[in-house]
Scaffold this motif. Structure first.
Motif, PDB file in Angstrom:
ATOM      1  N   LYS A 104       0.992  -1.042   0.089  1.00  0.00           N
ATOM      2  CA  LYS A 104      -0.032   0.035  -0.100  1.00  0.00           C
ATOM      3  C   LYS A 104       0.776   1.434   0.027  1.00  0.00           C
ATOM      4  O   LYS A 104       0.518   2.388  -0.211  1.00  0.00           O
ATOM      5  N   THR A 132      -4.063   2.670  -2.587  1.00  0.00           N
ATOM      6  CA  THR A 132      -5.244   2.315  -1.985  1.00  0.00           C
ATOM      7  C   THR A 132      -5.714   3.290  -0.777  1.00  0.00           C
ATOM      8  O   THR A 132      -6.676   2.960  -0.112  1.00  0.00           O
ATOM      9  N   SER A 133      -5.213   4.516  -0.658  1.00  0.00           N
ATOM     10  CA  SER A 133      -5.385   5.499   0.209  1.00  0.00           C
ATOM     11  C   SER A 133      -6.004   6.831  -0.170  1.00  0.00           C
ATOM     12  O   SER A 133      -5.477   6.895  -1.316  1.00  0.00           O
ATOM     13  N   PRO A 156      -8.695   4.686   4.002  1.00  0.00           N
ATOM     14  CA  PRO A 156      -8.779   3.616   2.900  1.00  0.00           C
ATOM     15  C   PRO A 156      -9.874   4.122   1.800  1.00  0.00           C
ATOM     16  O   PRO A 156     -10.858   4.867   2.083  1.00  0.00           O
ATOM     17  N   TYR A 189     -11.884   2.833  -0.386  1.00  0.00           N
ATOM     18  CA  TYR A 189     -12.962   2.076  -0.845  1.00  0.00           C
ATOM     19  C   TYR A 189     -14.079   2.518   0.456  1.00  0.00           C
ATOM     20  O   TYR A 189     -15.098   2.269   0.011  1.00  0.00           O
ATOM     21  N   CYS A 209      -6.745  -3.302  -2.240  1.00  0.00           N
ATOM     22  CA  CYS A 209      -7.089  -3.173  -0.813  1.00  0.00           C
ATOM     23  C   CYS A 209      -7.531  -4.075  -0.099  1.00  0.00           C
ATOM     24  O   CYS A 209      -7.837  -5.473  -0.463  1.00  0.00           O
TER      25      CYS A 209
END
Length: 272
Positions: free
Chosen positions: A13, A132-133, A157, A159, A183
């Motif tokens: 990540k 992913t952040s 995050p 998502y 993720c």
């Protein structure tokens, strides 16, 4: 696996993987290791002894000692003479300060964020996407703000955040899904949307309506509505969002009250 290892941040990540680094002839691995040491510290591990630095970074004790000593001599770490534990110093803020002061993106956005903050009297954030952040790079606080401990530099995050879904919605779908597939999808609250197909549907909905919402997906009581800011190619450069307390607004009220404002602000900052 130790308790410390179990909480270790996933390296995938934070930039290139180990295989990608090994295949890059220009990669300076000593710089990579120095930043791995600095990145080991945070709210979860505010102080670390030498063996813990080695554990979190995946180094052997000898390497951890050399890099920790060097960073201490450079002023980025402090070592307690009694406990022998290391911690970050205020000097580590310099890089972030230079980014904020030198970012044309932030400079371009600030007048519009300030106007939106005054217009709504709610918390307004500017975020950017990093794999992913999402990372908060500017923030105007409201007197109604929730105590979520979010500050400039905080991560969430992608998502389970309104800005994250908003930015994904303006990427090609295969690219957006590739990010989601990297993720560690898990429910942070009972309201978190975390299953792949549900997230894909949420991204498509955000693409169709021009904004994304997230209600109690990461923090209980928190509502967010966000719109993507686009660069000259039509790709997401960042996102602007309004964060509110759900004790004051229902999800329906958030969308009806703020959707047109958030879209207009994002459009004004965009370079398309």
């Amino acid at each position: 696996m130790t308790t410390l290892d179990a909480g270790r941040p996933s390296s995938r990540k934070r930039g290139a993987t180990a295989a990608e680094k090994a295949d890059d002839p220009l990669m300076v691995m000593s710089v990579d290791k120095a930043f791995r040491v600095l990145s080991a510290f945070g709210r979860q591990y505010p102080t670390l002894n030498l063996s813990q630095v080695a554990s979190v970074t995946g180094m052997d004790i000898s390497s951890a000692q050399r890099f920790s000593h060097t960073l201490t001599r450079l002023g980025y770490l402090r070592k307690d003479p009694e406990t022998k534990r290391f911690e970050l110093t205020a000097k580590t803020l310099e890089v972030g300060h230079h980014f904020i002061r030198g970012s044309r993106f932030i400079d371009r956005a600030l007048p519009y964020l300030l106007h939106l903050s005054k217009e709504t009297e709610e918390t307004v954030n500017l975020t950017v996407l990093e794999d992913t952040s999402i990372i908060f790079v500017s923030r105007f606080l409201s007197r109604h703000m929730l105590n979520t401990d979010v500050v400039i530099g905080s991560r969430m995050p992608v998502y389970c955040s309104g800005p994250g879904i908003a930015m994904l919605s303006r990427l090609p779908e295969d690219e957006a899904m590739a990010i989601l597939d990297r993720c560690d999808l898990e429910p942070h609250t009972p309201a978190t949307t975390w299953q792949r197909e549900a997230l894909a549907a949420k991204v498509r909905q955000a693409r169709a309506q021009g904004y994304a919402t997230a209600f109690e997906e990461f923090y209980l009581g928190d509502g967010s509505i966000a719109a993507p800011i686009l660069d000259h190619r039509g790709r997401p450069e960042g996102a602007v969002n309004i964060a509110v307390s759900l004790s004051r607004y229902s999800p329906e009220e958030v969308a009806s009250r703020f959707s047109s404002l958030i879209i207009a602000t994002a459009h004004a900052i965009s370079r398309v």
